[in-house]
Design an enzyme around this catalytic site. Structure first.
Site, PDB file in Angstrom:
ATOM      1  N   ARG A  24      -7.181 -49.165 123.844  1.00  0.00           N
ATOM      2  CA  ARG A  24      -5.653 -48.917 124.407  1.00  0.00           C
ATOM      3  C   ARG A  24      -4.791 -50.044 124.193  1.00  0.00           C
ATOM      4  O   ARG A  24      -3.830 -50.225 125.147  1.00  0.00           O
ATOM      5  CB  ARG A  24      -5.842 -48.535 126.062  1.00  0.00           C
ATOM      6  CG  ARG A  24      -6.745 -47.443 126.102  1.00  0.00           C
ATOM      7  CD  ARG A  24      -6.793 -46.922 127.553  1.00  0.00           C
ATOM      8  NE  ARG A  24      -7.897 -46.011 127.860  1.00  0.00           N
ATOM      9  CZ  ARG A  24      -8.458 -45.807 128.943  1.00  0.00           C
ATOM     10  NH1 ARG A  24      -8.163 -46.548 129.954  1.00  0.00           N
ATOM     11  NH2 ARG A  24      -9.639 -44.562 128.916  1.00  0.00           N
ATOM     12  N   ARG A  28       0.577 -48.205 128.169  1.00  0.00           N
ATOM     13  CA  ARG A  28       1.718 -48.368 129.208  1.00  0.00           C
ATOM     14  C   ARG A  28       2.093 -49.977 129.765  1.00  0.00           C
ATOM     15  O   ARG A  28       2.910 -50.074 130.368  1.00  0.00           O
ATOM     16  CB  ARG A  28       1.271 -47.598 130.420  1.00  0.00           C
ATOM     17  CG  ARG A  28       1.319 -45.974 130.287  1.00  0.00           C
ATOM     18  CD  ARG A  28       1.067 -45.268 131.702  1.00  0.00           C
ATOM     19  NE  ARG A  28      -0.459 -45.067 131.638  1.00  0.00           N
ATOM     20  CZ  ARG A  28      -1.064 -44.840 132.843  1.00  0.00           C
ATOM     21  NH1 ARG A  28      -0.453 -44.255 133.783  1.00  0.00           N
ATOM     22  NH2 ARG A  28      -2.252 -45.012 132.864  1.00  0.00           N
ATOM     23  N   ARG A  37       7.298 -43.594 124.589  1.00  0.00           N
ATOM     24  CA  ARG A  37       7.018 -42.183 125.414  1.00  0.00           C
ATOM     25  C   ARG A  37       8.132 -41.402 126.094  1.00  0.00           C
ATOM     26  O   ARG A  37       8.061 -40.205 126.143  1.00  0.00           O
ATOM     27  CB  ARG A  37       5.931 -42.798 126.354  1.00  0.00           C
ATOM     28  CG  ARG A  37       5.234 -41.547 127.173  1.00  0.00           C
ATOM     29  CD  ARG A  37       3.935 -41.768 128.189  1.00  0.00           C
ATOM     30  NE  ARG A  37       3.533 -40.678 128.754  1.00  0.00           N
ATOM     31  CZ  ARG A  37       2.630 -40.426 129.314  1.00  0.00           C
ATOM     32  NH1 ARG A  37       1.720 -41.467 129.375  1.00  0.00           N
ATOM     33  NH2 ARG A  37       2.422 -39.569 130.284  1.00  0.00           N
ATOM     34  N   ASP A  74      -5.686 -38.710 121.375  1.00  0.00           N
ATOM     35  CA  ASP A  74      -6.482 -38.560 122.540  1.00  0.00           C
ATOM     36  C   ASP A  74      -7.702 -37.723 122.334  1.00  0.00           C
ATOM     37  O   ASP A  74      -7.573 -36.957 121.467  1.00  0.00           O
ATOM     38  CB  ASP A  74      -5.688 -37.833 123.489  1.00  0.00           C
ATOM     39  CG  ASP A  74      -6.456 -38.072 124.799  1.00  0.00           C
ATOM     40  OD1 ASP A  74      -7.005 -37.071 125.205  1.00  0.00           O
ATOM     41  OD2 ASP A  74      -6.036 -38.737 125.765  1.00  0.00           O
ATOM     42  N   TYR A 151     -15.158 -32.619 129.851  1.00  0.00           N
ATOM     43  CA  TYR A 151     -13.965 -32.374 130.078  1.00  0.00           C
ATOM     44  C   TYR A 151     -13.903 -31.055 129.807  1.00  0.00           C
ATOM     45  O   TYR A 151     -13.331 -30.130 130.740  1.00  0.00           O
ATOM     46  CB  TYR A 151     -12.892 -33.121 129.380  1.00  0.00           C
ATOM     47  CG  TYR A 151     -12.791 -34.367 129.393  1.00  0.00           C
ATOM     48  CD1 TYR A 151     -11.749 -34.786 130.387  1.00  0.00           C
ATOM     49  CD2 TYR A 151     -13.439 -35.387 128.846  1.00  0.00           C
ATOM     50  CE1 TYR A 151     -11.594 -36.086 130.878  1.00  0.00           C
ATOM     51  CE2 TYR A 151     -13.178 -36.811 129.386  1.00  0.00           C
ATOM     52  CZ  TYR A 151     -12.134 -37.133 130.471  1.00  0.00           C
ATOM     53  OH  TYR A 151     -12.079 -38.395 130.638  1.00  0.00           O
TER      54      TYR A 151
END
Length: 344
Positions: A24, A28, A37, A74, A151
């Site tokens: 990552r 952010r 973004r 992702d 998921y």
């Protein structure tokens, strides 16, 4: 012979200074990522806009000079390409439609029907293969079938993967069919990434640790073996990094069982244990600094980093975190990390 340090480590070379990248690393915690973004509008639009996805992949390379860039995407783009609805709830994470029966598995798109949806990802790969510095290794990736399936079954992430375990235990045939479908699609997805320029692939099994006993062998080890073998058949010499997170003793022998060139380890095991039981002077290990040090920094970060480097110095090692860098991380702490590793 390649001069890319990560490729050298993946071939089993012990280097005086370990190559480094961070899971990552585009994220952010970086102000430039947040700006890009915002330009994209939302997370999925960022993933599916090649110029912007390439830009955020390049940002941490420009800032820190990491030895590898990992494709910005992702793991849930693949189940979306298989036909499931995917969206992100602000502050809560991903949501998706579910597969909870054999009929649901049979309703998924075929492996050859995923590429229209994923075409922007492949375009991102092509851009990056042109624009990355020549010394930077380009890593493609996918989620492993068990993690992706959790998921798909629950429609969201969960801490205990209870819905997936229930499906596995009550209808093993349908569950196995789902794993098989995701495995086959993953091979096609990764193949397109490699054809578009990726030099290494990483297999993320974020929830592998909740599989126990034979389930771990059947649904963590075996899919990794199948994917790795087929990718190496299609692309001889392609290096594979496998990350069965929180596997514990399951890390031992994982590379031998699956054919992976490197085992990434989380920070629930100590570097000394992993060096003795996983690396053993010959197996490439990736990891495993606790990501919390990227938040707290200071001398504790320096000492913990030095401990990881020292533990793995007698075998092939790629320095990384034990999990992804968090949004709370201080960019200056990443600078400190890099300085600590590179000055030895």
């Amino acid at each position: 012979m390649t001069d890319k340090t990560i490729l050298r480590a993946l071939k089993g070379e012990t280097l005086p200074t370990p190559p480094v990248w961070l899971m990552r690393q585009a994220g952010r915690y970086l102000p430039e990522y947040r700006a890009t973004r915002a330009q994209a509008g939302d997370f999925l639009s960022l993933c599916y806009t090649p110029d912007l996805a390439a830009e955020v992949t390049l940002q941490p390379i420009r800032r820190y000079g990491f030895d590898a860039a990992i494709l910005f995407a992702d793991i849930l783009l693949l189940p979306q390409a298989l036909g499931l609805d995917l969206w992100f709830e602000t502050g809560e994470g991903p949501r998706m439609s579910t597969v909870t029966s054999m009929d649901g598995v049979k309703g998924l798109k075929g492996k050859d029907d995923i590429h229209d949806k994923l075409a922007p990802v492949y375009e991102t790969c092509k851009i990056l293969s042109r624009e990355l510095p020549k010394e930077t290794t380009f890593i493609g990736f996918a989620g492993m079938p068990w993690t992706v399936a959790t998921y798909m079954i629950a429609g969201r992430g969960s801490k205990d993967q209870a819905a997936a375990h229930k499906f596995k235990d009550t209808d093993r045939a349908a569950f196995s069919a789902l794993i098989d479908a995701v495995t086959v699609a993953t091979i096609e997805y990764l193949s397109k990434q490699v054809e578009a320029g990726c030099e290494v692939i990483k297999l993320f099994d974020s929830w592998a640790g909740s599989l126990k006993g034979q389930d771990f062998e059947d649904f963590a080890v075996e899919p990794a073996r199948i994917i790795t073998a087929e990718m190496k058949r299609r692309f001889p010499g392609l290096p594979v990094i496998a990350f069965p997170r929180e596997a514990g003793n399951g890390y031992i022998g994982f590379a031998d069982k699956t054919g992976a060139d490197c085992v990434a380890i989380d920070n629930s095991v100590s570097p000394d244990w992993a060096a003795a039981n996983v690396q053993k002077g010959k197996t490439c290990v990736q990891g495993n600094l606790d990501p919390s040090y990227m938040v707290t920094g200071g001398q504790a970060l320096v000492e913990a980093t030095q401990k990881v480097v020292a533990a793995f110095k007698n075998g092939p090692h790629i320095f990384n975190l034990g999990h992804g860098i968090t949004p709370e991380a201080d960019p200056e702490n990443v600078t400190l990390l890099m300085e600590t590793i590179r000055k030895g």
